[in-house]
Write a protein that holds these residues in place. Structure first.
Motif, PDB file in Angstrom:
ATOM      1  N   GLY A 194       0.821  -1.204   0.000  1.00 54.62           N
ATOM      2  CA  GLY A 194       0.000   0.000   0.000  1.00 54.62           C
ATOM      3  C   GLY A 194       0.851   1.249   0.000  1.00 54.62           C
ATOM      4  N   VAL A 195       0.177   2.383   0.016  1.00 59.36           N
ATOM      5  CA  VAL A 195       0.845   3.683   0.005  1.00 59.36           C
ATOM      6  C   VAL A 195       0.685   4.326   1.378  1.00 59.36           C
ATOM      7  CG1 VAL A 195       0.899   5.978  -1.039  1.00 59.36           C
ATOM      8  CG2 VAL A 195       0.428   3.968  -2.467  1.00 59.36           C
ATOM      9  N   VAL A 196       1.768   4.862   1.914  1.00 56.80           N
ATOM     10  CA  VAL A 196       1.751   5.463   3.247  1.00 56.80           C
ATOM     11  C   VAL A 196       1.064   6.827   3.202  1.00 56.80           C
ATOM     12  CG1 VAL A 196       3.137   6.249   5.197  1.00 56.80           C
ATOM     13  CG2 VAL A 196       3.892   4.280   3.833  1.00 56.80           C
ATOM     14  N   GLN A 197       0.052   6.978   4.064  1.00 61.22           N
ATOM     15  CA  GLN A 197      -0.677   8.237   4.154  1.00 61.22           C
ATOM     16  C   GLN A 197      -0.668   8.748   5.593  1.00 61.22           C
ATOM     17  OE1 GLN A 197      -4.600   7.769   2.459  1.00 61.22           O
ATOM     18  NE2 GLN A 197      -3.798   7.692   0.367  1.00 61.22           N
ATOM     19  N   PRO A 198      -0.843  10.052   5.781  1.00 62.33           N
ATOM     20  CA  PRO A 198      -0.863  10.605   7.147  1.00 62.33           C
ATOM     21  C   PRO A 198      -1.999  10.002   7.969  1.00 62.33           C
ATOM     22  CG  PRO A 198      -0.623  12.353   5.512  1.00 62.33           C
ATOM     23  CD  PRO A 198      -0.935  11.100   4.745  1.00 62.33           C
ATOM     24  N   GLY A 199      -1.736   9.810   9.244  1.00 60.91           N
ATOM     25  CA  GLY A 199      -2.748   9.297  10.154  1.00 60.91           C
ATOM     26  C   GLY A 199      -2.983  10.270  11.291  1.00 60.91           C
ATOM     27  N   ALA A 200      -3.457   9.734  12.417  1.00 60.85           N
ATOM     28  CA  ALA A 200      -3.788  10.586  13.571  1.00 60.85           C
ATOM     29  C   ALA A 200      -2.564  10.936  14.415  1.00 60.85           C
ATOM     30  CB  ALA A 200      -4.831   9.892  14.439  1.00 60.85           C
ATOM     31  N   ARG A 202      -1.076   9.225  16.559  1.00 61.46           N
ATOM     32  CA  ARG A 202      -1.088   8.691  17.928  1.00 61.46           C
ATOM     33  C   ARG A 202       0.113   7.788  18.182  1.00 61.46           C
ATOM     34  NH1 ARG A 202      -6.794   7.784  17.151  1.00 61.46           N
ATOM     35  NH2 ARG A 202      -7.976   9.501  18.070  1.00 61.46           N
ATOM     36  N   GLY A 203       0.527   7.033  17.149  1.00 57.55           N
ATOM     37  CA  GLY A 203       1.688   6.175  17.321  1.00 57.55           C
ATOM     38  C   GLY A 203       2.925   6.959  17.712  1.00 57.55           C
ATOM     39  N   ARG A 204       3.084   8.127  17.113  1.00 57.28           N
ATOM     40  CA  ARG A 204       4.227   8.986  17.445  1.00 57.28           C
ATOM     41  C   ARG A 204       4.128   9.453  18.892  1.00 57.28           C
ATOM     42  NH1 ARG A 204       7.395  11.178  13.595  1.00 57.28           N
ATOM     43  NH2 ARG A 204       5.762  10.799  12.031  1.00 57.28           N
ATOM     44  N   GLU A 205       2.906   9.809  19.333  1.00 56.61           N
ATOM     45  CA  GLU A 205       2.710  10.247  20.712  1.00 56.61           C
ATOM     46  C   GLU A 205       3.011   9.116  21.703  1.00 56.61           C
ATOM     47  OE1 GLU A 205      -1.230  11.759  21.115  1.00 56.61           O
ATOM     48  OE2 GLU A 205      -1.045  13.103  19.385  1.00 56.61           O
ATOM     49  N   LEU A 206       2.728   7.884  21.274  1.00 60.52           N
ATOM     50  CA  LEU A 206       2.960   6.725  22.140  1.00 60.52           C
ATOM     51  C   LEU A 206       4.426   6.283  22.146  1.00 60.52           C
ATOM     52  CD1 LEU A 206      -0.202   4.740  21.054  1.00 60.52           C
ATOM     53  CD2 LEU A 206       0.300   5.392  23.421  1.00 60.52           C
ATOM     54  N   GLY A 207       5.228   6.864  21.224  1.00 56.92           N
ATOM     55  CA  GLY A 207       6.630   6.470  21.111  1.00 56.92           C
ATOM     56  C   GLY A 207       6.855   5.354  20.110  1.00 56.92           C
ATOM     57  N   PHE A 208       5.808   5.009  19.357  1.00 55.55           N
ATOM     58  CA  PHE A 208       5.902   3.951  18.346  1.00 55.55           C
ATOM     59  C   PHE A 208       5.239   4.436  17.057  1.00 55.55           C
ATOM     60  CE2 PHE A 208       5.730   1.933  22.526  1.00 55.55           C
ATOM     61  CZ  PHE A 208       6.868   1.139  22.489  1.00 55.55           C
ATOM     62  N   PRO A 209       5.932   5.306  16.298  1.00 51.78           N
ATOM     63  CA  PRO A 209       5.324   5.864  15.076  1.00 51.78           C
ATOM     64  C   PRO A 209       4.963   4.762  14.074  1.00 51.78           C
ATOM     65  CG  PRO A 209       7.683   6.302  15.142  1.00 51.78           C
ATOM     66  CD  PRO A 209       7.313   5.754  16.485  1.00 51.78           C
ATOM     67  N   THR A 210       3.847   4.969  13.384  1.00 50.01           N
ATOM     68  CA  THR A 210       3.390   3.965  12.426  1.00 50.01           C
ATOM     69  C   THR A 210       3.210   4.576  11.048  1.00 50.01           C
ATOM     70  OG1 THR A 210       1.068   4.386  12.986  1.00 50.01           O
ATOM     71  CG2 THR A 210       2.186   2.611  14.183  1.00 50.01           C
ATOM     72  N   ALA A 211       3.369   3.710  10.047  1.00 47.61           N
ATOM     73  CA  ALA A 211       3.040   4.071   8.667  1.00 47.61           C
ATOM     74  C   ALA A 211       1.629   3.551   8.401  1.00 47.61           C
ATOM     75  CB  ALA A 211       4.037   3.427   7.700  1.00 47.61           C
ATOM     76  N   ASN A 212       0.735   4.441   8.025  1.00 40.25           N
ATOM     77  CA  ASN A 212      -0.649   4.071   7.764  1.00 40.25           C
ATOM     78  C   ASN A 212      -0.807   3.738   6.291  1.00 40.25           C
ATOM     79  OD1 ASN A 212      -2.234   4.907  10.421  1.00 40.25           O
ATOM     80  ND2 ASN A 212      -0.664   6.461  10.022  1.00 40.25           N
ATOM     81  N   VAL A 254     -11.499   0.472   9.931  1.00 38.84           N
ATOM     82  CA  VAL A 254     -10.404  -0.500   9.839  1.00 38.84           C
ATOM     83  C   VAL A 254      -9.194   0.173   9.202  1.00 38.84           C
ATOM     84  CG1 VAL A 254      -9.633  -2.664   8.799  1.00 38.84           C
ATOM     85  CG2 VAL A 254     -11.965  -2.464   9.714  1.00 38.84           C
ATOM     86  N   LYS A 255      -8.064   0.084   9.889  1.00 37.79           N
ATOM     87  CA  LYS A 255      -6.812   0.665   9.381  1.00 37.79           C
ATOM     88  C   LYS A 255      -5.698  -0.377   9.428  1.00 37.79           C
ATOM     89  CE  LYS A 255      -6.873   4.085  12.381  1.00 37.79           C
ATOM     90  NZ  LYS A 255      -6.467   5.303  13.111  1.00 37.79           N
TER      91      LYS A 255
END
Length: 313
Positions: A194-200, A202-212, A254-255
């Motif tokens: 898939g293609v990475v798009q901006p998310g909320a 929250r992962g960065r705030e939790l210390g575990f950034p995610t690619a959506n 669903v994400k």
């Protein structure tokens, strides 16, 4: 090397006289591997290339228009890539239309196999069907091939302790989140692209950034957290993959969120391929931000330590 996808009306002379296998080949599993090995042997014997003819979209999409479309295990480009890795020279996608599906078995054989491909040999599984209403079977195919001096090999189905290896069985396992069992039947670990798009964020705030991941064209595994791998910039990263809603924040959408362990940097707009290896846990609701953060740390540790054994082919 990019996969070789060639339209039927554009087949070059060097691919004529081929050994051909026809089918959906969704997932490209261990049963397909056995058939492709036989196909390549036929091609060698007849001094020609090994070609796979597949359908785009699957015939069921035309025959059952009222049934919700089910995403494939492998989109066409990925399917061609996997088949080429097994030694297939080219993949020919037939555009599935009502006109194509209305051809009788004899007409399909004459127009596609004899006239356009000028096939010298064929390899098919025991359940192969072709022509209008799937009236053509391996007995009819044997008669047509014999009359046309085309060598035909019917390859026995591949089975394991759970039964016949099939795309349907693998699909059921993936939908149920049983990726370890599904991967044992595939030639390569199950992949989401898939293609990475901006998310909320929250992962960065939790210390575990995610690619959506968005624009995913293949079947999503059942909701849960999975251990995975991502190949990025010639480097492999272990990954923790969350598939499903986010009940902790009352989000039902669903994400697919991928945390690349040990990676730092921006990925927005990039295409990402994620191998989904095994399920770590179900999606669950947490009572606090801290409880969620603690669980994610545990998930990441488990995903980082997971060792995937390559399936035998």
């Amino acid at each position: 090397m990019p996969p070789t996808l060639i339209e039927l009306h554009e087949i070059p002379p060097e691919l004529l006289g081929c050994a051909v296998a026809i089918g959906n080949f969704d997932g490209v599993h261990r049963g397909h591997t056995v058939l492709i090995r036989q196909l390549i042997e036929l091609a060698r014997r007849h001094s020609g290339p090994a070609i796979v003819v597949t359908f785009d979209p699957p015939p069921s999409a035309i025959l059952l228009p009222d049934r919700p479309a089910s995403p494939p295990l492998t989109p066409l480009s990925r399917r061609a890539e996997l088949l080429q890795e097994l030694g297939v020279a080219a993949v020919v996608p037939l555009k599935t239309t009502p006109q194509l599906l209305s051809l009788s078995a004899e007409e399909f054989f004459e127009q596609t196999i004899r006239s356009k491909l000028k096939a010298s040999a064929m390899a098919e599984g025991p359940n192969f069907r072709f022509g209008h209403n799937r009236k053509g079977d391996t007995n009819l195919l044997q008669e047509l091939c014999q009359a046309s001096q085309i060598e035909l090999c019917i390859v026995a189905a591949t089975s394991d302790s759970g039964g016949m290896v099939s795309s349907t069985r693998i699909r059921e396992l993936i939908a149920a989140g049983e990726l370890s069992a599904a991967n044992q039947m595939l030639t390569q670990p199950y992949q989401l692209q898939g293609v990475v798009q901006p998310g909320a964020q929250r992962g960065r705030e939790l210390g575990f950034p995610t690619a959506n991941l968005a624009e995913i064209k293949s079947l999503l595994p059942g909701h849960g957290v999975y251990a995975g791998r991502v190949q990025l910039h010639s480097k492999e990263f272990r990954a923790a993959i969350n598939i499903g809603p986010n009940p902790t924040f009352a989000e039902d959408r669903v994400k697919v969120e991928v945390h690349l362990i040990g990676f730092s940097g921006e990925l927005y707009g990039q295409e990402l391929r994620c191998q989904v290896l095994t399920k770590v846990r179900d999606v669950q609701r947490f009572d606090s931000f801290d409880a969620l953060k603690q669980q994610i740390a545990i998930d990441v540790t488990r995903c980082e330590s997971f060792e995937h054994s390559t399936t035998s082919q």
